[in-house]
Design an enzyme around this catalytic site. Structure first.
Site, PDB file in Angstrom:
ATOM      1  N   HIS A 184       0.850  -1.201   0.000  1.00  0.00           N
ATOM      2  CA  HIS A 184       0.000   0.000   0.000  1.00  0.00           C
ATOM      3  C   HIS A 184       0.879   1.242   0.000  1.00  0.00           C
ATOM      4  O   HIS A 184       1.903   1.296   0.681  1.00  0.00           O
ATOM      5  CB  HIS A 184      -0.968  -0.002   1.196  1.00  0.00           C
ATOM      6  CG  HIS A 184      -0.321   0.143   2.548  1.00  0.00           C
ATOM      7  ND1 HIS A 184      -0.091   1.357   3.147  1.00  0.00           N
ATOM      8  CD2 HIS A 184       0.130  -0.791   3.416  1.00  0.00           C
ATOM      9  CE1 HIS A 184       0.466   1.178   4.329  1.00  0.00           C
ATOM     10  NE2 HIS A 184       0.617  -0.119   4.518  1.00  0.00           N
ATOM     11  N   ASP A 198       6.379   1.839   6.187  1.00  0.00           N
ATOM     12  CA  ASP A 198       4.967   1.462   6.128  1.00  0.00           C
ATOM     13  C   ASP A 198       4.226   2.385   5.163  1.00  0.00           C
ATOM     14  O   ASP A 198       3.616   3.360   5.605  1.00  0.00           O
ATOM     15  CB  ASP A 198       4.362   1.534   7.532  1.00  0.00           C
ATOM     16  CG  ASP A 198       2.954   1.003   7.594  1.00  0.00           C
ATOM     17  OD1 ASP A 198       2.611   0.145   6.779  1.00  0.00           O
ATOM     18  OD2 ASP A 198       2.190   1.462   8.452  1.00  0.00           O
ATOM     19  N   GLU A 230      -4.888   1.392   2.700  1.00  0.00           N
ATOM     20  CA  GLU A 230      -4.707   0.339   3.705  1.00  0.00           C
ATOM     21  C   GLU A 230      -4.816   0.909   5.105  1.00  0.00           C
ATOM     22  O   GLU A 230      -5.396   0.285   6.000  1.00  0.00           O
ATOM     23  CB  GLU A 230      -3.353  -0.336   3.526  1.00  0.00           C
ATOM     24  CG  GLU A 230      -3.147  -1.595   4.369  1.00  0.00           C
ATOM     25  CD  GLU A 230      -2.580  -1.336   5.755  1.00  0.00           C
ATOM     26  OE1 GLU A 230      -2.576  -2.264   6.579  1.00  0.00           O
ATOM     27  OE2 GLU A 230      -2.149  -0.185   6.027  1.00  0.00           O
ATOM     28  N   GLU A 231      -4.255   2.094   5.314  1.00  0.00           N
ATOM     29  CA  GLU A 231      -4.311   2.700   6.641  1.00  0.00           C
ATOM     30  C   GLU A 231      -5.739   3.084   7.027  1.00  0.00           C
ATOM     31  O   GLU A 231      -6.002   3.340   8.194  1.00  0.00           O
ATOM     32  CB  GLU A 231      -3.402   3.932   6.696  1.00  0.00           C
ATOM     33  CG  GLU A 231      -1.928   3.648   6.442  1.00  0.00           C
ATOM     34  CD  GLU A 231      -1.286   2.770   7.509  1.00  0.00           C
ATOM     35  OE1 GLU A 231      -1.956   2.482   8.526  1.00  0.00           O
ATOM     36  OE2 GLU A 231      -0.133   2.366   7.321  1.00  0.00           O
ATOM     37  N   GLU A 265       4.242  -5.886   4.244  1.00  0.00           N
ATOM     38  CA  GLU A 265       3.813  -4.924   5.255  1.00  0.00           C
ATOM     39  C   GLU A 265       4.994  -4.481   6.114  1.00  0.00           C
ATOM     40  O   GLU A 265       6.143  -4.810   5.834  1.00  0.00           O
ATOM     41  CB  GLU A 265       2.709  -5.536   6.144  1.00  0.00           C
ATOM     42  CG  GLU A 265       1.316  -5.012   5.830  1.00  0.00           C
ATOM     43  CD  GLU A 265       1.154  -3.526   6.116  1.00  0.00           C
ATOM     44  OE1 GLU A 265       2.043  -2.935   6.763  1.00  0.00           O
ATOM     45  OE2 GLU A 265       0.148  -2.956   5.696  1.00  0.00           O
ATOM     46  N   HIS A 297       5.063   4.525  12.318  1.00  0.00           N
ATOM     47  CA  HIS A 297       3.931   5.459  12.291  1.00  0.00           C
ATOM     48  C   HIS A 297       4.282   6.822  12.892  1.00  0.00           C
ATOM     49  O   HIS A 297       3.430   7.481  13.503  1.00  0.00           O
ATOM     50  CB  HIS A 297       2.712   4.877  13.010  1.00  0.00           C
ATOM     51  CG  HIS A 297       1.899   3.958  12.151  1.00  0.00           C
ATOM     52  ND1 HIS A 297       0.654   3.517  12.504  1.00  0.00           N
ATOM     53  CD2 HIS A 297       2.153   3.402  10.946  1.00  0.00           C
ATOM     54  CE1 HIS A 297       0.168   2.728  11.573  1.00  0.00           C
ATOM     55  NE2 HIS A 297       1.077   2.640  10.606  1.00  0.00           N
TER      56      HIS A 297
END
Length: 768
Positions: free
Chosen positions: A191, A203, A237-238, A264, A340
């Site tokens: 993603h 990510d 995706e998030e 991922e 993140h």
């Protein structure tokens, strides 16, 4: 004569022992050269035991050094393989090319769904690179490209259960197949979107970069493919796995997919771990075992992840549950401290991490795309696998039923052994059972008292406000909790050894007293240092940051009554601290954030009347609400009741319309005497979140129409306060509406060892 000699010898020995003068032992009598007094034999046995202990200690140390050396050699050899792979020919994965893709994607900045950065800039870049690769491709292959904009809805039990609705989000899909076409395909998924305020290098931009390079290598290869390879670059995706759902349930190519590989991240860089496989397709694990050049896998990760302990999920769940397709889930796991956050940048991902990931993914995709088993994968569904790598050299994998057989065999061996002991003469059986039960009891007591000891230390440290002292100093946890645990276990066993020594517990030292004292001293010193505040939990070190995560939402809340009148309106900055320490470390820097502004639950409102972005209220117990001026987004959210009608089956259908930013959350609470029977979302059956309220997560891409949906409320008993309370929160995660001067000023006050992720939102509550 002999008796008299013995008496004299014993008397002399006792006299010498009493004096402590170290007198020499009496000579052995004739014909008994091996004889020695009991104390001498004890000393000799003790020396022999100590010798054996030292020999065992040396053996253990030698084995540990051997394993460390072997591990170092493995890592060195892998690094050489990685460096050798970089800069290879066109048929080899080139980490430098993948890094170039990565740096271009992350230079765009945070890429939240619905933003121009995600929907336009990133999509255009991907399409440009795919076009360039297509021009260079071998004519043996056929390449098809599609930009999908799906709309759909589904319910999921993740995070306590909620429903998701998406509109006009983006997928970039590429299919590489033989020139004559293919009936079956293997899917590779990444993603390109990111969470708000993070560049999302690990990510998941690096995975998309790896996929682009793998696509280049496969498309230019002269080796013909037997099956198609579908590359899915998904853009939502998030937003709780929305884009993968849109692909697997709506895209025409999805029906040909027989297996998938999901790329991922749960950290930044490092080695990519295989942590989920299946379900019930052992041949996929065997494919990874056979093909991966640098294997790294653990079934323990699968057990932990699927247990629900970790509040996270991946697209693996969507492909498995909604597509009924088996797959492999891989993730970068190193340095989860900056996952993140703003620190998830391209420069923190080593080139050798990219190379080893690319080598593995390329090899496994090649293997699957030329495998005869892919076409008939459904025939190989026969149980799950146990798998783990050995020092990164190879993977051991066997069916879980084999593991069950091994466990049963061990259990049977234990039962037979105990049965054999119990069949001995009665006096021996009694002694054995006594010894066995005492040994078992001592072991259980040692475990229990150790757990209690560690918990007492942890609770005390939390009560004095020094929790998470180990977060930035891992050795603190070893010196505090590790030493306390080992000391308590040794202490319990030492007592058992003194009073009733029956358990086979080997000490590699002569005396446990020094060991216990040393461990206790280390634990005590560390404990005092922790209590004094020596070890600060967080770090802003550029080389190795360990930030404290904080969510800041500048929100204006409006509450309406049954007649539509505003009964309450307030504004503030809603603060959530994502760890156990709350705001205790931040209050000295920002005095206005303290326990006097702790957020209070609005009991009559769903989810306590706050604009939860996701239903994580049960995970976050501490939050604060700092009064602030109202917010006025230029693109305000609109919410209205379109219609209210009585159905033939005696329920009330309420139809709503909502329009606003790319991310909104909808909350529902039925009143006493009412139930939510059905709605137009998901599969039609309402799914409650943890706590009994209903949570709907909504997002859209660019140019989405107004969101219309309906709910049906079954009224069993009329109430004067209405039948249902609904609320909607609009989250501004990108663009100019994301900011406010008050929010920016507060963010500036936060110390540099924090990561305050901030945005503007509005919240409106209605009663019907």
């Amino acid at each position: 004569m002999e008796r008299g000699w013995e008496s004299a010898a014993v008397r002399r020995h006792r006299a010498g022992a009493g004096r402590g003068d170290g007198a020499a032992a009496a000579p052995a009598p004739a014909g008994r050269a091996g004889w020695a007094p009991p104390q001498a034999r004890a000393r000799r046995g003790g020396a022999a035991g100590a010798g054996r202990g030292l020999a065992e200690a040396r053996a253990v140390l030698a084995l540990a050094l051997y394993l460390l050396l072997l591990r170092a050699l493995v890592q060195l050899s892998l690094r050489r393989l990685v460096l050798r792979g970089a800069g290879g020919g066109a048929a080899d994965f080139d980490a430098r090319g993948a890094r170039d893709y990565l740096e271009h994607i992350t230079s765009i900045g945070p890429r939240t769904t619905g933003s121009s950065e995600n929907e336009i800039l990133t999509v255009n870049y991907l399409l440009e690179q795919i076009k360039l690769i297509e021009v260079q491709s071998n004519r043996l292959h056929k390449i098809s490209v599609d930009v999908q904009r799906p709309t759909g809805s589904f319910s999921i039990d993740f995070l306590g259960g909620f429903t998701s609705y998406y509109d006009n989000i983006t997928n970039v899909v590429v299919k590489l197949e033989p020139r004559g076409g293919a009936q079956h395909a293997v899917l590779a998924n990444c993603h390109f979107d990111s969470v708000a305020n993070s560049p999302g290098a690990s990510d998941d931009a690096v995975s998309c970069s790896v996929m682009l390079e793998v696509f280049r290598v496969l498309s230019t290869s002269s080796q013909a493919l037997q099956h198609a390879v579908v590359f899915l670059f998904n853009g939502a995706e998030e937003n709780v796995l929305q884009a993968s759902h849109g692909f697997i349930t709506q895209h025409p190519w999805a029906s040909s997919v027989r297996a998938f590989i999901n790329l991922e991240a749960a950290g930044v860089g490092g080695k990519e771990l295989v942590f989920q496989t299946g379900p019930e397709n052992p041949w996929l694990v065997q494919a990874y075992v056979s093909a991966a050049k640098h294997p790294f896998a653990s079934v323990v990760g699968q057990e932990v992840f699927q247990s629900g302990i970790i509040p996270s999920d991946t697209d693996f769940r969507i492909f498995r549950d909604f597509g009924n397709i088996p797959g492999i889930d891989l993730a970068f796991i190193e340095n989860g401290y900056i996952y993140h956050t703003k620190y998830d940048t391209a420069d923190r991902i080593l080139t050798d991490s990219i190379q080893r990931a690319g080598d593995n993914i390329l090899a496994v995709l090649k293997y699957l795309a030329t495998s005869d088993m892919l076409a008939s994968s459904s025939e190989y569904r026969h149980g799950n696998m146990v798998f783990f790598d050995v020092l990164g050299l190879f993977v051991i994998a066997y069916p879980s039923r084999v593991g069950s057989i091994i466990n049963y065999m061990v259990l049977m061996a234990v039962v037979l052994y105990l049965g054999k002991k119990l069949m001995q003469p009665k006096h021996k059986t009694v002694n054995y059972m006594k010894d066995f039960l005492c040994g078992l009891g001592i072991t259980l007591i040692s475990w229990f008292t150790t757990l209690v000891t560690v918990l007492i230390i942890a609770v005390f440290i939390s009560l004095i406000g020094q929790s998470l002292s180990w977060y930035n100093h891992f050795y603190v946890s070893v010196c505090l909790y590790g030493t306390a645990a080992v000391a308590k276990i040794i202490f319990v066993h030492t007592l058992a050894k003194r009073f009733y020594y029956v358990i086979s517990f080997i000490y590699l030292v002569r005396s446990t007293k020094k060991t216990i004292l040393t461990l206790t001293l280390v634990c005590t010193v560390t404990f005092l240092l922790v209590c004094s505040g020596t070890f600060f939990p967080y770090s802003s070190s550029p080389a190795n940051p360990k930030p404290k995560r904080v969510f800041l939402q500048h929100v204006t809340r409006t509450f309406h009554d049954l007649e539509g009148n505003i009964v309450k309106r307030d504004s503030g900055i809603w603060i959530n601290g994502f760890d156990y320490t709350g705001m205790s470390h931040i209050t000295p820097h920002i005095p206005e954030i303290n326990d006097t502004i702790r957020a209070h639950c609005e009991e009559s409102a769903p989810l306590c009347g706050f604009p939860w972005y996701l239903p994580v209220h049960f995970l976050i117990r501490k939050n604060w609400y700092l009064p602030a001026p109202e917010v006025s987004p230029r693109n305000p959210a609109h919410f209205r009741l379109v219609s209210k009608e009585q159905t033939p089956w005696d329920s009330i259908r309420l139809t709503f319309e909502a329009a606003g930013p790319s991310h909104m959350s909808f909350y529902i609470r039925t009143h006493k005497g009412s139930t939510l029977s059905q709605w137009s979302l998901g599969n039609g059956t309402p799914v409650t979140s943890k706590g009994g309220d209903y949570f709907v997560f909504y997002s859209h891409g660019l140019q989405a129409s107004a969101w219309q949906f309906w709910i049906e409320v079954q009224v069993l008993e009329e109430q004067p306060e209405g039948v249902v309370t609904v609320a909607i929160a609009a989250h501004y995660l990108s663009g100019e509406d994301k900011k406010s001067s008050t929010l920016d000023a507060l963010k500036e006050k936060f110390p540099d060892w924090t990561f305050p992720s901030a945005w503007v939102c509005t919240y409106s509550l209605f009663v019907f």
